[in-house]
Design a protein around this motif. Structure first.
Motif, PDB file in Angstrom:
ATOM      1  N   LEU A 127       0.823  -1.211   0.000  1.00 13.36           N
ATOM      2  CA  LEU A 127       0.000   0.000   0.000  1.00 13.36           C
ATOM      3  C   LEU A 127       0.856   1.260   0.000  1.00 13.36           C
ATOM      4  O   LEU A 127       0.635   2.179  -0.786  1.00 13.36           O
ATOM      5  CB  LEU A 127      -0.896   0.022   1.239  1.00 13.36           C
ATOM      6  CG  LEU A 127      -2.287  -0.573   1.151  1.00 13.36           C
ATOM      7  CD1 LEU A 127      -2.951  -0.534   2.527  1.00 13.36           C
ATOM      8  CD2 LEU A 127      -3.139   0.192   0.150  1.00 13.36           C
ATOM      9  N   ALA A 128       1.814   1.349   0.933  1.00  9.38           N
ATOM     10  CA  ALA A 128       2.594   2.582   1.081  1.00  9.38           C
ATOM     11  C   ALA A 128       3.866   2.311   1.867  1.00  9.38           C
ATOM     12  O   ALA A 128       3.949   1.351   2.645  1.00  9.38           O
ATOM     13  CB  ALA A 128       1.769   3.659   1.785  1.00  9.38           C
ATOM     14  N   ASP A 129       4.860   3.171   1.658  1.00  9.14           N
ATOM     15  CA  ASP A 129       6.114   3.158   2.418  1.00  9.14           C
ATOM     16  C   ASP A 129       6.316   4.542   3.029  1.00  9.14           C
ATOM     17  O   ASP A 129       5.911   5.551   2.448  1.00  9.14           O
ATOM     18  CB  ASP A 129       7.308   2.852   1.508  1.00  9.14           C
ATOM     19  CG  ASP A 129       7.196   1.505   0.801  1.00  9.14           C
ATOM     20  OD1 ASP A 129       6.623   0.573   1.386  1.00  9.14           O
ATOM     21  OD2 ASP A 129       7.685   1.409  -0.337  1.00  9.14           O
ATOM     22  N   TRP A 130       6.985   4.587   4.180  1.00 10.27           N
ATOM     23  CA  TRP A 130       7.275   5.902   4.774  1.00 10.27           C
ATOM     24  C   TRP A 130       8.398   5.775   5.796  1.00 10.27           C
ATOM     25  O   TRP A 130       8.760   4.685   6.229  1.00 10.27           O
ATOM     26  CB  TRP A 130       6.022   6.501   5.430  1.00 10.27           C
ATOM     27  CG  TRP A 130       5.569   5.871   6.712  1.00 10.27           C
ATOM     28  CD1 TRP A 130       5.824   6.287   7.978  1.00 10.27           C
ATOM     29  CD2 TRP A 130       4.749   4.698   6.853  1.00 10.27           C
ATOM     30  NE1 TRP A 130       5.226   5.464   8.887  1.00 10.27           N
ATOM     31  CE2 TRP A 130       4.554   4.493   8.231  1.00 10.27           C
ATOM     32  CE3 TRP A 130       4.152   3.822   5.946  1.00 10.27           C
ATOM     33  CZ2 TRP A 130       3.803   3.431   8.729  1.00 10.27           C
ATOM     34  CZ3 TRP A 130       3.397   2.756   6.426  1.00 10.27           C
ATOM     35  CH2 TRP A 130       3.231   2.580   7.801  1.00 10.27           C
ATOM     36  N   PHE A 131       8.958   6.931   6.162  1.00  9.79           N
ATOM     37  CA  PHE A 131       9.886   7.047   7.291  1.00  9.79           C
ATOM     38  C   PHE A 131       9.073   7.563   8.471  1.00  9.79           C
ATOM     39  O   PHE A 131       8.363   8.567   8.349  1.00  9.79           O
ATOM     40  CB  PHE A 131      11.036   8.012   6.985  1.00  9.79           C
ATOM     41  CG  PHE A 131      11.974   7.534   5.910  1.00  9.79           C
ATOM     42  CD1 PHE A 131      12.707   6.372   6.070  1.00  9.79           C
ATOM     43  CD2 PHE A 131      12.129   8.261   4.743  1.00  9.79           C
ATOM     44  CE1 PHE A 131      13.575   5.939   5.073  1.00  9.79           C
ATOM     45  CE2 PHE A 131      13.000   7.848   3.744  1.00  9.79           C
ATOM     46  CZ  PHE A 131      13.731   6.684   3.908  1.00  9.79           C
ATOM     47  N   ASN A 132       9.209   6.916   9.618  1.00  8.13           N
ATOM     48  CA  ASN A 132       8.348   7.268  10.746  1.00  8.13           C
ATOM     49  C   ASN A 132       8.682   8.621  11.358  1.00  8.13           C
ATOM     50  O   ASN A 132       7.777   9.380  11.699  1.00  8.13           O
ATOM     51  CB  ASN A 132       8.422   6.187  11.823  1.00  8.13           C
ATOM     52  CG  ASN A 132       7.070   5.843  12.380  1.00  8.13           C
ATOM     53  OD1 ASN A 132       6.047   5.980  11.701  1.00  8.13           O
ATOM     54  ND2 ASN A 132       7.041   5.388  13.620  1.00  8.13           N
ATOM     55  N   SER A 133       9.952   8.922  11.525  1.00  6.26           N
ATOM     56  CA  SER A 133      10.362  10.190  12.135  1.00  6.26           C
ATOM     57  C   SER A 133      11.742  10.555  11.600  1.00  6.26           C
ATOM     58  O   SER A 133      12.741  10.464  12.305  1.00  6.26           O
ATOM     59  CB  SER A 133      10.397  10.055  13.668  1.00  6.26           C
ATOM     60  OG  SER A 133      10.736  11.281  14.283  1.00  6.26           O
ATOM     61  N   LEU A 141       9.245   2.099   7.210  1.00 11.75           N
ATOM     62  CA  LEU A 141       8.089   1.227   7.380  1.00 11.75           C
ATOM     63  C   LEU A 141       7.386   0.985   6.063  1.00 11.75           C
ATOM     64  O   LEU A 141       7.403   1.825   5.164  1.00 11.75           O
ATOM     65  CB  LEU A 141       7.094   1.842   8.373  1.00 11.75           C
ATOM     66  CG  LEU A 141       7.618   1.924   9.806  1.00 11.75           C
ATOM     67  CD1 LEU A 141       8.057   3.341  10.109  1.00 11.75           C
ATOM     68  CD2 LEU A 141       6.557   1.471  10.792  1.00 11.75           C
ATOM     69  N   ARG A 142       6.758  -0.174   5.976  1.00 11.86           N
ATOM     70  CA  ARG A 142       5.973  -0.545   4.804  1.00 11.86           C
ATOM     71  C   ARG A 142       4.642  -1.129   5.287  1.00 11.86           C
ATOM     72  O   ARG A 142       4.617  -1.937   6.216  1.00 11.86           O
ATOM     73  CB  ARG A 142       6.724  -1.559   3.955  1.00 11.86           C
ATOM     74  CG  ARG A 142       5.889  -2.285   2.899  1.00 11.86           C
ATOM     75  CD  ARG A 142       6.764  -2.984   1.866  1.00 11.86           C
ATOM     76  NE  ARG A 142       7.303  -2.008   0.897  1.00 11.86           N
ATOM     77  CZ  ARG A 142       7.981  -2.347  -0.201  1.00 11.86           C
ATOM     78  NH1 ARG A 142       8.228  -3.618  -0.469  1.00 11.86           N
ATOM     79  NH2 ARG A 142       8.428  -1.412  -1.021  1.00 11.86           N
ATOM     80  N   VAL A 143       3.546  -0.715   4.651  1.00  7.42           N
ATOM     81  CA  VAL A 143       2.241  -1.272   4.983  1.00  7.42           C
ATOM     82  C   VAL A 143       1.718  -2.064   3.790  1.00  7.42           C
ATOM     83  O   VAL A 143       1.764  -1.596   2.649  1.00  7.42           O
ATOM     84  CB  VAL A 143       1.233  -0.189   5.424  1.00  7.42           C
ATOM     85  CG1 VAL A 143       1.015   0.881   4.383  1.00  7.42           C
ATOM     86  CG2 VAL A 143      -0.102  -0.822   5.818  1.00  7.42           C
ATOM     87  N   TYR A 144       1.275  -3.273   4.066  1.00  9.07           N
ATOM     88  CA  TYR A 144       0.694  -4.167   3.068  1.00  9.07           C
ATOM     89  C   TYR A 144      -0.824  -4.201   3.254  1.00  9.07           C
ATOM     90  O   TYR A 144      -1.326  -4.022   4.368  1.00  9.07           O
ATOM     91  CB  TYR A 144       1.212  -5.591   3.240  1.00  9.07           C
ATOM     92  CG  TYR A 144       2.685  -5.780   3.024  1.00  9.07           C
ATOM     93  CD1 TYR A 144       3.195  -6.175   1.784  1.00  9.07           C
ATOM     94  CD2 TYR A 144       3.595  -5.600   4.067  1.00  9.07           C
ATOM     95  CE1 TYR A 144       4.553  -6.380   1.591  1.00  9.07           C
ATOM     96  CE2 TYR A 144       4.953  -5.796   3.875  1.00  9.07           C
ATOM     97  CZ  TYR A 144       5.423  -6.181   2.643  1.00  9.07           C
ATOM     98  OH  TYR A 144       6.777  -6.373   2.460  1.00  9.07           O
TER      99      TYR A 144
END
Length: 223
Positions: A127-133, A141-144
């Motif tokens: 779904l999406a990837d991001w850096f938390n802080s 992080l990666r969300v499936y």
């Protein structure tokens, strides 16, 4: 008028973060933790009057994966878990650290879904990837999204302990989960990003999903 505002007009295709390696003249682990360390580094940055060396302290983190599990009625599975640093019980999606040496992120996500929610899934996508802080941590992080859900057989289920021992599990319609996020009732970043990404992806006919094994070069140890 918009023409008087700073910043030139640009297209969305230009919005792509890029990896840049700056010179690091010193790197020191100043705290070693059970899960993550704190690192102090001197990094050389370009400046208006020439390069300047600055010190940055940050959390070195193994990264994590999150799973938005969506049932056949388009309900999202949430777990409620106590998080001591913020003194809250938070509604979260199943998630876990990438702390098993050599474990593939997708395999980690599948393991976490089974351990935390007693679920398996036939269909997986990114779904999406991001850096938390990113100002203070290298945590990626990666969300499936996981669909085609089925229960893990009773005899194969993980025994949950500590904060996970009394987790409440619920399934909430995706539209209502979106409303909870936008109303400020849900605060976990994986849940916020996952729900909004899933709601948007569904509105676009799920055409934005990436393959479950899509490359993840932004992760500091997987790129």
């Amino acid at each position: 008028m918009s023409g008087d505002l700073p910043g030139r007009p640009a297209g969305g295709a230009e919005l792509a973060d890029r990896r840049v390696e700056r010179e690091v003249s010193r790197s020191e682990v100043v705290f070693t933790g059970r899960v993550w360390d704190v690192v102090s580094e001197d990094v050389v940055l370009p400046g208006g009057d020439g390069p300047a060396t600055v010190t940055r302290e940050f959390q070195r983190h193994p990264g994590a994966v999150t799973v938005l599990a969506l049932d056949d009625d388009e309900r999202v599975l949430f777990i409620r878990q106590y998080r001591h640093p913020v003194r809250h019980e938070l509604w979260e999606l199943p998630a876990g650290l990438l702390d098993v040496e050599g474990e593939d992120p997708l395999a980690a996500a599948q393991r976490e879904l089974a351990e935390e929610a007693d679920l398996r899934a036939d269909s997986w996508a990114v779904l999406a990837d991001w850096f938390n802080s990113p100002g203070g941590s290298d945590e990626a992080l990666r969300v499936y999204v996981a669909r085609g859900l089925s229960s893990v057989p009773e005899g194969e289920r993980h025994v949950r302990e500590d904060e996970e021992a009394d987790m409440l599990v619920v399934r909430v319609p995706l539209d209502e989960a979106r409303d909870a996020v936008l109303a400020g009732r849900v605060h976990n970043p994986g849940a916020v990003i996952g729900v909004l990404a899933a709601w948007t992806a569904r509105a676009l006919g799920w055409t934005t999903l990436r393959a479950a094994d899509a490359p993840w070069p932004e992760h500091p140890r997987l790129g």
